[in-house]
Design an enzyme around this catalytic site. Sequence first.
Site, PDB file in Angstrom:
ATOM      1  N   SER A 192      46.975 -13.565 -99.511  1.00  0.00           N
ATOM      2  CA  SER A 192      47.513 -12.226 -99.835  1.00  0.00           C
ATOM      3  C   SER A 192      49.001 -12.155 -99.586  1.00  0.00           C
ATOM      4  CB  SER A 192      46.897 -11.124 -98.988  1.00  0.00           C
ATOM      5  OG  SER A 192      45.597 -11.316 -98.734  1.00  0.00           O
ATOM      6  N   ALA A 225      45.039  -8.034 -90.530  1.00  0.00           N
ATOM      7  CA  ALA A 225      44.399  -9.328 -90.254  1.00  0.00           C
ATOM      8  C   ALA A 225      44.012 -10.074 -91.542  1.00  0.00           C
ATOM      9  CB  ALA A 225      43.150  -9.098 -89.415  1.00  0.00           C
ATOM     10  N   PRO A 226      44.141 -11.391 -91.580  1.00  0.00           N
ATOM     11  CA  PRO A 226      44.612 -12.279 -90.509  1.00  0.00           C
ATOM     12  C   PRO A 226      46.146 -12.409 -90.403  1.00  0.00           C
ATOM     13  CG  PRO A 226      43.912 -13.574 -92.394  1.00  0.00           C
ATOM     14  CD  PRO A 226      43.647 -12.140 -92.754  1.00  0.00           C
ATOM     15  N   GLY A 227      46.908 -11.820 -91.364  1.00  0.00           N
ATOM     16  CA  GLY A 227      48.348 -11.811 -91.128  1.00  0.00           C
ATOM     17  C   GLY A 227      49.236 -12.293 -92.268  1.00  0.00           C
ATOM     18  N   GLY A 228      48.693 -12.368 -93.472  1.00  0.00           N
ATOM     19  CA  GLY A 228      49.504 -12.824 -94.614  1.00  0.00           C
ATOM     20  C   GLY A 228      50.716 -11.926 -94.862  1.00  0.00           C
ATOM     21  N   ASP A 244      44.858  -3.737 -86.684  1.00  0.00           N
ATOM     22  CA  ASP A 244      43.598  -4.165 -87.322  1.00  0.00           C
ATOM     23  C   ASP A 244      42.606  -4.507 -86.219  1.00  0.00           C
ATOM     24  OD1 ASP A 244      41.581  -5.602 -88.924  1.00  0.00           O
ATOM     25  OD2 ASP A 244      43.144  -5.715 -90.453  1.00  0.00           O
ATOM     26  N   ASP A 264      42.137   1.800 -85.354  1.00  0.00           N
ATOM     27  CA  ASP A 264      42.030   2.342 -86.705  1.00  0.00           C
ATOM     28  C   ASP A 264      43.434   2.660 -87.245  1.00  0.00           C
ATOM     29  OD1 ASP A 264      41.549   3.778 -88.981  1.00  0.00           O
ATOM     30  OD2 ASP A 264      40.118   5.171 -88.071  1.00  0.00           O
ATOM     31  N   ASP A 281      47.602  -2.718 -96.370  1.00  0.00           N
ATOM     32  CA  ASP A 281      46.693  -3.447 -97.259  1.00  0.00           C
ATOM     33  C   ASP A 281      45.252  -3.183 -96.832  1.00  0.00           C
ATOM     34  OD1 ASP A 281      45.941  -5.262 -99.260  1.00  0.00           O
ATOM     35  OD2 ASP A 281      46.199  -7.020 -97.999  1.00  0.00           O
ATOM     36  N   LYS A 310      43.602   0.601-104.265  1.00  0.00           N
ATOM     37  CA  LYS A 310      42.513  -0.120-104.930  1.00  0.00           C
ATOM     38  C   LYS A 310      42.151   0.582-106.233  1.00  0.00           C
ATOM     39  CE  LYS A 310      42.466  -2.753-101.406  1.00  0.00           C
ATOM     40  NZ  LYS A 310      43.299  -3.937-101.544  1.00  0.00           N
TER      41      LYS A 310
HETATM   42  C1  LIG Z   1      42.646  -7.299 -97.445  1.00  0.00           C
HETATM   43  S1  LIG Z   1      42.564  -7.407 -95.723  1.00  0.00           S
HETATM   44  C2  LIG Z   1      44.244  -7.513 -95.251  1.00  0.00           C
HETATM   45  C3  LIG Z   1      44.838  -8.852 -95.469  1.00  0.00           C
HETATM   46  C4  LIG Z   1      46.225  -8.965 -94.888  1.00  0.00           C
HETATM   47  N1  LIG Z   1      47.172  -8.085 -95.562  1.00  0.00           N
HETATM   48  C5  LIG Z   1      46.732 -10.371 -94.989  1.00  0.00           C
HETATM   49  O1  LIG Z   1      47.631 -10.615 -95.788  1.00  0.00           O
HETATM   50  O2  LIG Z   1      46.235 -11.242 -94.262  1.00  0.00           O
HETATM   51  C6  LIG Z   1      42.168  -5.779 -95.258  1.00  0.00           C
HETATM   52  C7  LIG Z   1      42.147  -5.550 -93.769  1.00  0.00           C
HETATM   53  O3  LIG Z   1      42.131  -4.152 -93.528  1.00  0.00           O
HETATM   54  C8  LIG Z   1      41.423  -3.938 -92.337  1.00  0.00           C
HETATM   55  N2  LIG Z   1      41.038  -2.514 -92.310  1.00  0.00           N
HETATM   56  C9  LIG Z   1      40.229  -1.835 -93.144  1.00  0.00           C
HETATM   57  N3  LIG Z   1      40.144  -0.544 -92.764  1.00  0.00           N
HETATM   58  C10 LIG Z   1      40.935  -0.421 -91.659  1.00  0.00           C
HETATM   59  C11 LIG Z   1      41.263   0.660 -90.805  1.00  0.00           C
HETATM   60  N4  LIG Z   1      40.773   1.886 -90.998  1.00  0.00           N
HETATM   61  N5  LIG Z   1      42.117   0.435 -89.792  1.00  0.00           N
HETATM   62  C12 LIG Z   1      42.638  -0.810 -89.579  1.00  0.00           C
HETATM   63  N6  LIG Z   1      42.349  -1.865 -90.363  1.00  0.00           N
HETATM   64  C13 LIG Z   1      41.502  -1.682 -91.382  1.00  0.00           C
HETATM   65  C14 LIG Z   1      40.269  -4.920 -92.398  1.00  0.00           C
HETATM   66  O4  LIG Z   1      39.804  -5.196 -91.073  1.00  0.00           O
HETATM   67  C15 LIG Z   1      40.934  -6.133 -93.048  1.00  0.00           C
HETATM   68  O5  LIG Z   1      41.355  -7.073 -92.072  1.00  0.00           O
END
Ligand SMILES: C[S@@+](CC[C@H](N)C(=O)[O-])C[C@H]1O[C@@H](n2cnc3c(N)ncnc32)[C@H](O)[C@@H]1O
Length: 368
Positions: A192, A225-228, A244, A264, A281, A310
């Site tokens: 990502s 997470a994971p951090g991209g 996250d 959250d 994201d 989305k």
């Molecule tokens: C698509 S992934 C993110 C990938 C990240 N941008 C990367 O590049 O590695 C979506 C993330 O959003 C987190 N997430 C979803 N709803 C959330 C919330 N309400 N609060 C915090 N994190 C949330 C999920 O745990 C997931 O790790």
Amino acid sequence: MTSIVLFCRPGFEKECGAEIQEKAAWNEMYGYLELKKNKGIVFFHLQESEHGEALMNKLPLKRLIFARQWFVTVTDTLALPDYNRVEAIIEALGTEWQYSDLRMEMADDNDGKELSKFCRKLSVPLRQALRKKKLLTQKGNNSADDPDGAILHALFLSGQEVILGFSLVRNSSPHVMGIPRLKFPSASPSRSTLKLDEAFLFFIPRDEWGERLTSGMHAVDLGSAPGGWTYQLVRRGMMVTAIDNGAMAESLMATGQVKHKMMDGFKYIPMKHNVHWMVCDMIEKPQRVAKLMSEWLLKGYCKEAMFNLKLPMKGRYQQVTNDLQAIKDAFDEHNVKYELYAKHLYYDREEITVHARLLSPAPLKEKE
Ligand SMILES: C[S@@+](CC[C@H](N)C(=O)[O-])C[C@H]1O[C@@H](n2cnc3c(N)ncnc32)[C@H](O)[C@@H]1O
């Protein structure tokens, strides 16, 4: 007949077509659509031929969400002979115009991949012949050198069929078919990362990176997470608060630039007003994300926001329009000046990327 040809992600031709038709109608220009399904190509056939160039002059490509690139046709579909293809193209172009660059284009699918080898081979003698006839200026290799110039587009539907057209350098993508080819950084914990890399390239002008995307800035990454995405902020020297419940890559934590809070993203509020970037994201309902983003900006929690919305399975264009309108309504309600752009970027899939910032002070900012 004059048409505007638009390139989009394969499968999104309907959205791309609906958008150009709507935005052309706002400018009192009308036409009908021909979609090349799952090929990422849309034809907007105009009622009035002079509307092709007029629309290119009036409507910034940056304002179109689903189109990556576009051009106005100069010819209808040309049938190319098996030999002397270069001569056939030159003859069809005439001698009236000069171009500052040539783009060989094709569908963004498997047929297009096959065709691209043929196009690469043909482009060498074609460029030479265009230069010889003075149809391509000598600077030719970098169209950005000539902001008032035009780019010649050759869209190959097959080895025997081509459509020729032009776009304006100052209102078209600098990339072939609007696709930036970015290198995946092996140190990033997820793919990502390319989405945020492309977003910065697309939305933030290079000459402003020194003040808007620079070392020492504070950033918040919601859904990190994971951090991209965090990786892109860290590599630019920023201090990042990553929100996250999932785990962040060890390599990022080891930089000392990342604070990870397992909570959250909808509840997190930054303690200080020193955050420049908030990126988000989180996979969540777009209406919820849109609301959160306008709140962050209006309350002055960040100066600029980059986030994904989305896309639903159906009614994608309508949904995106509604989500963006909700953000605009929130800004208008507080009488702020703002910048808001949205794009279906190359590295996006079932989402679009949005950039927003206020150009006047945040009205709800609490005193520090
Ligand atoms: C698509 S992934 C993110 C990938 C990240 N941008 C990367 O590049 O590695 C979506 C993330 O959003 C987190 N997430 C979803 N709803 C959330 C919330 N309400 N609060 C915090 N994190 C949330 C999920 O745990 C997931 O790790």
